[in-house]
Design a protein around this motif. Structure first.
Motif, PDB file in Angstrom:
ATOM      1  N   ALA A 137      -1.437  -3.871  28.302  1.00  0.00           N
ATOM      2  CA  ALA A 137      -2.502  -2.872  28.351  1.00  0.00           C
ATOM      3  C   ALA A 137      -3.848  -3.578  28.362  1.00  0.00           C
ATOM      4  N   GLY A 138      -4.906  -2.819  28.645  1.00  0.00           N
ATOM      5  CA  GLY A 138      -6.248  -3.393  28.663  1.00  0.00           C
ATOM      6  C   GLY A 138      -7.066  -2.784  29.783  1.00  0.00           C
ATOM      7  N   THR A 139      -8.355  -3.048  29.760  1.00  0.00           N
ATOM      8  CA  THR A 139      -9.235  -2.511  30.793  1.00  0.00           C
ATOM      9  C   THR A 139      -9.183  -3.363  32.048  1.00  0.00           C
ATOM     10  N   ASN A 140      -9.300  -4.662  31.886  1.00  0.00           N
ATOM     11  CA  ASN A 140      -9.220  -5.600  33.009  1.00  0.00           C
ATOM     12  C   ASN A 140      -8.231  -6.707  32.663  1.00  0.00           C
ATOM     13  N   GLY A 141      -7.630  -7.289  33.693  1.00  0.00           N
ATOM     14  CA  GLY A 141      -6.741  -8.432  33.480  1.00  0.00           C
ATOM     15  C   GLY A 141      -5.268  -8.085  33.382  1.00  0.00           C
TER      16      GLY A 141
ATOM     17  N   GLU B  46      -6.848   4.043  21.723  1.00  0.00           N
ATOM     18  CA  GLU B  46      -5.883   4.445  22.746  1.00  0.00           C
ATOM     19  C   GLU B  46      -5.022   3.264  23.194  1.00  0.00           C
ATOM     20  N   LYS B  47      -5.652   2.114  23.412  1.00  0.00           N
ATOM     21  CA  LYS B  47      -4.888   0.932  23.834  1.00  0.00           C
ATOM     22  C   LYS B  47      -3.864   0.548  22.772  1.00  0.00           C
ATOM     23  N   ALA B  48      -4.244   0.671  21.498  1.00  0.00           N
ATOM     24  CA  ALA B  48      -3.356   0.272  20.402  1.00  0.00           C
ATOM     25  C   ALA B  48      -2.140   1.181  20.288  1.00  0.00           C
ATOM     26  N   GLY B  49      -2.092   2.248  21.063  1.00  0.00           N
ATOM     27  CA  GLY B  49      -0.935   3.125  21.053  1.00  0.00           C
ATOM     28  C   GLY B  49       0.353   2.447  21.473  1.00  0.00           C
ATOM     29  N   ILE B  50       0.260   1.299  22.148  1.00  0.00           N
ATOM     30  CA  ILE B  50       1.478   0.584  22.561  1.00  0.00           C
ATOM     31  C   ILE B  50       2.046  -0.274  21.437  1.00  0.00           C
ATOM     32  N   PHE B  51       1.334  -0.397  20.308  1.00  0.00           N
ATOM     33  CA  PHE B  51       1.809  -1.231  19.206  1.00  0.00           C
ATOM     34  C   PHE B  51       3.044  -0.612  18.554  1.00  0.00           C
TER      35      PHE B  51
END
Length: 420
Positions: A49-53, A181-186
């Motif tokens: 996950a992430g905005t870029n990369g 929101e990104k941390a939802g994959i933890f």
């Protein structure tokens, strides 16, 4: 009997099946996945996950695991030329007939549920990967993390590449909101590699709540550039004299270091040799990221479409094209920070050519011109009927020692590559 006899038929139908193009939530996809795979047969999984990369990390992971000899499934989005690019097995886009067969199974399993275009694609990738018995599956989060369809799968390792302002209508207007929101994959007890040098406090807080072990760049792992190469450290391990990543840009060292760390967390299940790491770093390929097309007047392609990505592009141009006159063929989607992007990169652009796109989400020429006016940027040419006219105008004006830059959207880069 199949609903459609072609991949394009399936995709056109999917675009209109669900009432909302983007409808975040896990219930619909999770329910169908349970029908497709009731025993939850799942290969080792890394979610990114992430905005870029994200795409770069998936590409590094894929190249390294394949160099080790593993059968790899990779799911990414969006595609640039063909839908099949989204679902790859052993480095090759999956064939139309296999994707259509997966869509048939999903259609039969969904009952009355209406799935979005993205949910169909995600479920197809997951279905094809477990049926193909891949050794590892690599999943790119399409939007956010917590409510993205990819998150129906419990990963065995996670990577969060970077967090910046993007998709504010769905994720929030601050890095703290987006970080949550990104941390939802933890997941509890599952390592998460953080490639952002300054992660939001919300991301760290969710990790503590979920008991997710974090591995942070600069603290738990890191990299250092050396003469002609670089080195990576993690725990008590140090690899020196690594080859330069084949993907260009300073940010790729952060991405590559994050990937090597994630691979190390799964080393007991999926051992990877130092030789495979080195080989993967040099063999990795990714379209549309600082992609240079050699010709009489070179063309640089970049899909960067938010301020952080364009700041990285600016640094690359300043490093490699200092003093070179740059002609930019440009377009962006209307929900992006167009003015912010222009402000960042305009100091190195000598002339702009506004390329119209047929995508309904594309910003109108009037909207883009207003952003240029707000930033007091001139040398902007518009009025073109299509991308080809805009690009031809740039070619006519540019000289051999200059550069044409095509950037601002995946769709724009796609237009260029489709025309080649």
């Amino acid at each position: 009997m199949a609903r459609f006899d072609s991949l394009q038929g399936w995709l056109r139908w999917q675009e209109g099946l669900h009432p909302r193009v983007i409808d975040m939530g896990l219930d619909r996809a999770a329910g169908v996945y349970q029908q497709l795979n009731p025993d939850n047969v799942k290969p080792p999984t890394i979610t990114v996950a992430g905005t870029n990369g994200k795409g770069s990390c998936i590409a590094f992971l894929e190249a390294i695991y394949r160099a080790q000899g593993y059968k790899v499934g990779a799911y990414t989005s969006p595609h640039i030329l063909k839908y099949n690019e989204r679902i790859k097995i052993d480095g090759q886009p999956v064939a139309d007939d296999l994707i259509c067969s997966a869509f048939e199974r999903i259609d039969a399993a969904r009952g009355e549920a209406t799935l979005s275009y993205f949910e169909f694609g995600t479920l197809a990738a997951l279905d094809l990967f477990w049926r193909s018995k891949v050794d590892v599956q690599l999943l790119e989060v399409g939007l956010g993390g917590r409510l993205d369809a990819v998150n129906i799968i419990d990963a065995d390792a996670a990577i969060v590449t970077s967090i910046c302002i993007d998709h504010v209508d769905w994720l929030g207007e601050t890095r703290e909101a987006i970080g949550q929101e990104k941390a939802g994959i933890f997941r509890s007890g599952v390592p998460a590699v953080i490639g952002d040098t300054d992660p939001p406090q919300s991301l760290l807080a969710v990790a503590r709540q979920k008991h997710t072990p974090l591995l942070r760049i600069g603290d738990d792992f890191g990299y250092r550039k050396t003469d002609g190469g670089w080195e990576w450290r993690y725990a008590d391990r140090l690899l020196t004299q690594l080859p330069l990543p084949a993907l260009q840009g300073e940010h790729q060292f952060r991405n590559a270091a994050s990937v090597l760390t994630a691979i190390s967390t799964l080393a007991e299940r999926l051992p990877v040799s130092e030789q495979a790491m080195r080989q993967g770093l040099t063999e990795v390929k990714l379209s549309g990221r600082f992609q240079l097309i050699d010709s009489d007047i070179p063309v640089l392609l970049d899909v960067g479409h938010n301020p952080q990505a364009v700041r990285t592009l600016l640094e690359y141009l300043q490093q490699h094209y200092a003093g070179v006159k740059i002609h930019a063929v440009f377009a962006m989607m209307q929900d992006k920070d167009i003015s912010g992007v222009i402000k960042i990169i305009s100091p190195v652009i000598s002339a702009w050519y506004l390329a119209p796109l047929s995508n309904p989400r594309a910003a109108s020429e009037a909207m883009v011109k207003q952003c240029f006016n707000d930033n007091q940027v001139d040398h902007v040419t518009g009025g073109f009927a299509n991308f080809s006219e805009a690009f031809s105008a740039a070619q006519q004006q540019a000289k051999q020692d200059e550069l044409i830059l095509v950037f601002g959207s995946f769709f724009l880069v796609s237009e260029y590559l489709a025309s080649c």
